[in-house]
Design a protein around this motif. Structure first.
Motif, PDB file in Angstrom:
ATOM      1  N   SER A   1     -52.260  29.767 -42.831  1.00 54.29           N
ATOM      2  CA  SER A   1     -51.848  30.414 -41.236  1.00 54.29           C
ATOM      3  C   SER A   1     -52.595  31.288 -40.565  1.00 54.29           C
ATOM      4  O   SER A   1     -52.327  32.315 -39.269  1.00 54.29           O
TER       5      SER A   1
ATOM      6  N   LYS B   1     -45.220  21.556 -46.772  1.00 57.78           N
ATOM      7  CA  LYS B   1     -44.397  22.066 -48.079  1.00 57.78           C
ATOM      8  C   LYS B   1     -43.004  22.549 -48.005  1.00 57.78           C
ATOM      9  O   LYS B   1     -42.281  21.792 -48.702  1.00 57.78           O
TER      10      LYS B   1
ATOM     11  N   ARG C   1     -55.373  24.901 -43.185  1.00 55.99           N
ATOM     12  CA  ARG C   1     -54.184  24.153 -43.776  1.00 55.99           C
ATOM     13  C   ARG C   1     -53.294  25.184 -42.965  1.00 55.99           C
ATOM     14  O   ARG C   1     -52.531  25.874 -44.346  1.00 55.99           O
TER      15      ARG C   1
ATOM     16  N   GLY D   1     -49.068  26.246 -42.557  1.00 57.72           N
ATOM     17  CA  GLY D   1     -47.783  25.747 -42.312  1.00 57.72           C
ATOM     18  C   GLY D   1     -46.794  26.486 -41.747  1.00 57.72           C
ATOM     19  O   GLY D   1     -46.230  26.706 -40.709  1.00 57.72           O
ATOM     20  N   ARG D   2     -46.233  27.549 -42.394  1.00 59.03           N
ATOM     21  CA  ARG D   2     -45.816  28.801 -41.791  1.00 59.03           C
ATOM     22  C   ARG D   2     -45.436  28.612 -40.645  1.00 59.03           C
ATOM     23  O   ARG D   2     -45.031  28.876 -39.303  1.00 59.03           O
TER      24      ARG D   2
HETATM   25  C1  PLP Z   1     -48.536  26.691 -48.672  1.00 62.07           C
HETATM   26  C2  PLP Z   1     -50.005  26.507 -48.756  1.00 62.07           C
HETATM   27  C3  PLP Z   1     -51.192  26.727 -47.254  1.00 62.07           C
HETATM   28  C4  PLP Z   1     -49.638  27.212 -45.603  1.00 62.07           C
HETATM   29  O1  PLP Z   1     -49.974  28.625 -46.197  1.00 62.07           O
HETATM   30  P1  PLP Z   1     -48.984  29.434 -44.481  1.00 62.07           P
HETATM   31  O2  PLP Z   1     -49.483  30.899 -45.067  1.00 62.07           O
HETATM   32  O3  PLP Z   1     -48.317  28.605 -45.100  1.00 62.07           O
HETATM   33  O4  PLP Z   1     -50.110  28.924 -43.786  1.00 62.07           O
HETATM   34  C5  PLP Z   1     -52.801  26.677 -47.228  1.00 62.07           C
HETATM   35  N1  PLP Z   1     -53.209  26.040 -48.254  1.00 62.07           N
HETATM   36  C6  PLP Z   1     -52.588  26.490 -49.452  1.00 62.07           C
HETATM   37  C7  PLP Z   1     -53.263  25.282 -51.155  1.00 62.07           C
HETATM   38  C8  PLP Z   1     -51.366  26.194 -49.747  1.00 62.07           C
HETATM   39  O5  PLP Z   1     -50.237  26.545 -50.426  1.00 62.07           O
END
Ligand code: PLP
Length: 221
Positions: free
Chosen positions: A197, A27, A212, A214-215
């Protein structure tokens, strides 16, 4: 930068079983960053905003084997496009939404794979079913035959200790096990989408099948 993304993915892969599906939450990532992650073999990417996602998907059309996951809260007017443009929907958070997605999927001739979003700790800031509400809604959810309900998804509240985090993930796992033991026509509890993360290792310990982060893949901006 390029190498950082690849190194981050390699590190995460070394820390999780090969059977755990790594879903890269993109995202906050550009199409170029997604391309870099793709070169490491990652094929699952998750987005939480429809418009951003559509514009990235358009720029990445040549990567036709990407599996797109939707993880954001779904406004009903966007449901149709989300069904059309995503393979998985992790954020089905109410019976009303599930029934709407089911109806639209029938119209579109599609059958998206979905996870039901639960909250095992009460958190006014998060969407999702409380376990007892979910158990009550399951018989009706099981009649949503155009949805492939495949498991549970959770997002934990901020600020939990490691013990609290592990215990919350374990509660989601036991809820899924409890549901799986009953007999259903359509719904299955094969997947547990949990862990971001900061907590994916604990999620894997508790039985996550999809994480899941992301960062820690793409950086924080
Ligand atoms: C943003 C998000 C993530 C990832 O979060 P990070 O802290 O960047 O790893 C995972 N799941 C959902 C539903 C999110 O909105």
């Amino acid at each position: 930068m390029t190498n950082a993304i690849c190194d981050n993915i390699d590190r995460i892969k070394q820390e999780i079983p090969s059977t755990t599906r790594l879903i890269a939450v993109s995202k906050q990532a550009s199409p170029a960053a997604i391309r870099t992650a793709y070169t490491t073999g990652v094929r699952d990417f998750a987005e939480n905003r429809l418009q951003d996602a559509l514009s990235k998907q358009e720029k990445l059309q040549d990567l036709s084997d990407i599996c797109w996951h939707f993880i954001g809260h779904i406004q009903s007017k966007k449901a149709k496009k989300i069904i059309t443009h995503f393979d998985w929907i992790h954020s089905v958070d109410s019976l009303k939404l599930a029934q709407r997605l089911d109806r639209l999927s029938a119209e579109l001739g599609l059958s998206p794979k979905v996870c039901l979003q639960v909250k095992v700790l009460s958190d006014p800031d998060k969407y999702g079913w409380h376990p007892s509400e979910l158990l009550a809604d399951l018989p009706v959810l099981d009649r949503c035959e155009h949805l492939q309900i495949r498991g549970l998804m959770t997002i934990l509240p901020w600020g939990l200790s490691a013990e609290q985090t592990l215990s919350a993930f374990q509660s989601v796992k036991s809820l899924a096990d409890q549901i799986q033991q009953q007999s259903w026509s359509f719904l299955k509890m094969e997947e547990l989408s949990m862990g971001m993360s900061g907590d994916y290792k604990l999620a894997v310990r508790a039985g996550a099948t999809m994480i899941r982060p992301g960062r820690i893949i793409f950086g924080s901006n």
